[in-house]
Every structure is written in C-alpha cells, then in structure tokens.
Design an enzyme around this catalytic site. Sequence first.
Site, PDB file in Angstrom:
ATOM      1  N   HIS A 120      22.843  21.770  26.505  1.00  0.00           N
ATOM      2  CA  HIS A 120      24.225  22.147  26.819  1.00  0.00           C
ATOM      3  C   HIS A 120      25.105  21.735  25.634  1.00  0.00           C
ATOM      4  CE1 HIS A 120      28.140  21.709  28.901  1.00  0.00           C
ATOM      5  NE2 HIS A 120      27.643  22.469  29.852  1.00  0.00           N
ATOM      6  N   ASP A 197      20.424  13.356  29.087  1.00  0.00           N
ATOM      7  CA  ASP A 197      21.523  14.045  29.766  1.00  0.00           C
ATOM      8  C   ASP A 197      21.040  14.390  31.171  1.00  0.00           C
ATOM      9  OD1 ASP A 197      23.177  15.947  30.873  1.00  0.00           O
ATOM     10  OD2 ASP A 197      23.195  17.279  29.132  1.00  0.00           O
ATOM     11  N   GLN A 200      22.239  17.710  35.285  1.00  0.00           N
ATOM     12  CA  GLN A 200      21.590  18.510  36.331  1.00  0.00           C
ATOM     13  C   GLN A 200      20.506  17.698  37.045  1.00  0.00           C
ATOM     14  OE1 GLN A 200      22.689  21.447  37.273  1.00  0.00           O
ATOM     15  NE2 GLN A 200      24.129  21.732  35.587  1.00  0.00           N
ATOM     16  N   LYS A 223      29.049  17.025  39.947  1.00  0.00           N
ATOM     17  CA  LYS A 223      27.867  17.845  40.274  1.00  0.00           C
ATOM     18  C   LYS A 223      27.059  17.190  41.392  1.00  0.00           C
ATOM     19  CE  LYS A 223      27.387  19.595  35.558  1.00  0.00           C
ATOM     20  NZ  LYS A 223      27.903  20.967  35.518  1.00  0.00           N
ATOM     21  N   CYS A 359      27.446  27.569  28.441  1.00  0.00           N
ATOM     22  CA  CYS A 359      27.651  26.462  27.492  1.00  0.00           C
ATOM     23  C   CYS A 359      26.362  26.120  26.754  1.00  0.00           C
ATOM     24  CB  CYS A 359      28.211  25.218  28.175  1.00  0.00           C
ATOM     25  SG  CYS A 359      29.816  25.484  28.893  1.00  0.00           S
TER      26      CYS A 359
END
Length: 401
Positions: A120, A197, A200, A223, A359
Amino acid sequence: MSLISPWRSDFPALSALAAEGQTYLDSAATSQKPQPVLDALLGYYASGAANVHRAQHLPGERATRAFEGTRMRAAQWLNAANPAEILFTRGVTEAINLLAYGLEHLFQPGDEIAISALEHHANLLPWQQLVLRRQLKLVVLPLDDRGLIDLEQARQLIGPRTRLLAVSQLSNVLGRWQPLTELLPLARSQGAITVVDGAQGAVHGRHDVQAMGCDFYTFSSHKLYGPDGVGVLYGRNEALGRLKHWQFGGEMVHTTGYQTADFHGAPLGFEAGTPAIASVIGLGAALDYLGNLEAATIAGHEAALHAKLLAGLGARDGVRLLGAPELALASFSIDGVHSADLAHLLTEQGIAVRAGHHCAMPLMQTLGVQGAVRVSLGLYNNGDDLERFFAALDKALELLR
Ligand code: PMP
C-alpha cells in the site's frame, strides 16, 4: 448454508444503510462499528471530556485511566511483552511515517530498504522518501502468480546491505497472507529491522507479535471495528530504543529550556500533543467486543462468505481475479469493461464497493491493469449482501457489454 452473521445486529449502521438501500462491501477500506464502540464514544463525551496525563481532577484522572486501559488491552491483544511497547498514532500511515523519520539516523548512503511489490502507498512512500533523503536503495521484492512475495527471489535480494524490511501481512488488493514466517527470519539474520503493516491482517484473527518475531507491527483502529483517527504501533522494547523523536510538543518532553530539551522514551515520547482520546477509548471497547467473540466462528463465517464470493465471480464470464485471494476480499477486472464504469453502475444500484488503484499504483502497473473493483467482507456481512452484489453485477454487465 444460510450465511447469516450472528453479529450483524450489533452494528446499527448495517440496518441504517440497508434502509437507504445500501449494501456495504467495503470493509477493507473502513469498517462499521458495533454498539459498544458507539456507547464508549458517547459515554466519554457525555460524562465529561478531559485531557489525559495532565490533569489532577476527576474527569482527567478518569480519561487517563480509560486511555491507558486501551494501551493495556492492545498489548494483550497483540501479546506484547509490555504495555509500554504500544504507541498510539493516527493510524498505520502515521506509524510508518514515524518509523521512517525515527529510524532515519541509522541509515548510511548505499544502505538498502526492502519492501514488496504489493505494498500500500502507506508502506511505500515513507520509505521511498527516506531513500531519497539519505541516498539509499529501495529494493522491491517481486511476487509469484498467486500474489505471494516470492521467497526464492527474496533470498537473493535480502542481503548484508538490507537494513530494514517492511512488508504487509495481508494484501489489501490480493487478499493473501504473506510468508512472514520465512521472510522475517531472513531479514533478521542479516541484522535488518523488520516492520509489518498489519492494516488488513489485524482484522482477521489474532496475531502474536512475539511469536511473529517482528520489531514493529502496526494496525489502524478504523479497520478493526474501532473509531478512526487512531492506530497502534507496537515496537519491541529494544527496537523502540533505537527510535529518535520525530514530533515535538506537549507531554512528550521531560524537561525543556528555551534552547534544549530532553524527552520521554516510549510510549509518551512518541505521542506529542493531545491524542485522539475518545477514539483510543473507543478502540478499547472494540477490542473488548471482539475479544468476547469466538475467533474460530468469525473465521468460519468469513471463510464461507469468501467462498461464495469466489464461486460467484468464477461463474461469470470474463472476470479476471487479481492474484488468488484466500480470505477477506477479492479484486477483479472484467475483460472489455472499464472498472470505473462498472463501479459507477454498481454504485447506482446501492452496492458500496471500492474501485480504482486501491492505493497500490505500482502493483497495478506490475499486474498490467488500470484499476480493479474490490469487494471486501466484514464479520457482519450476510450471504444475501453478496447475492445483491451479484444481481447488480449482472445488470451492470448487461448494460456494458
Ligand atoms: N496498509 C494497508 C495494507 C492498508 O490496506 C491500508 C488502508 N487502506 C493502509 C496501510 C493505510 O491505513 P490508514 O489509512 O488507516 O493509515
């Protein structure tokens, strides 16, 4: 199987959106919030807002206790060794910017930072800009056909010049768990700092940062069914000790005169200014809510929804999936149809999905697509959300083809 979410009624927004004819299938962008999170936000404001870590008065003490309570819960959630390893940021984007500035002093010209081809922009641009500032080299780990970081190539590309590896745990476009179990030790064996990261990944299942063996792990509350404006940056104690301060202001300073200052360590030294107090408290409520649900039941429900999504897409002519998603989402393009046109027709029919580059512009270029439509699932989705999506898709394709 009926595919009815037992948690849907905990999320008032789902019925509000349904009353407007909206089907929400964009949870990878941001999620709806359960009632306990809404109650926590209202409860904080309705019982008396106050700043944290400063005031002696009752509302200040109450706000600080609730705020620090979330730090404890986040530490437990990730199995961090110590709550002081949890820093609050505005989200993943700010966490990675913090790292790119806070670690900058460790890099010499010619050093390498490795990321993957699927990152991303939030896990690309802060490193790209650091590379430009310090004359470093950005090494991009390629993917295989399934959308996984290619380990063979990673073994060639990660070497003694690699000072940092920053990779996504679960791709927001390709929907696959990345091979962190192999990648992180590879980077560590070269003495590189490791950054994951989890934007998600954190939303699907529980993750143990100590078992994962990363130096830094980050996720965004919004999220994970929590409020926006806050995220978590976990840093292993020794790794946090290498960070330089990056934002300066209230509450991060130990003592200061006009000319010089010395600063707190983590976490407060990296939380300059008034934080997103209500959102942090709301995140605590989200973690409590999720912690009381059966993780395996959620995973089973999401897997059944995902199977239905893939089966439906697979049954339609000309649908081209990006990669081979294994959970949570599917991104696709359709031969001869512009994704923006398709998205427009889906939007007109009340289907809330994401279209565009997600993104991840360089990934789109690598995959040779202009853009894609992404359907993403939350624990509150029902099978009939997907049925409405497929009915709308068929109608749109009739018009477009
Ligand atoms: N990384 C990934 C994989 C993401 O999906 C996102 C959000 N789309 C981000 C980073 C950035 O998160 P935020 O906008 O909450 O900072």
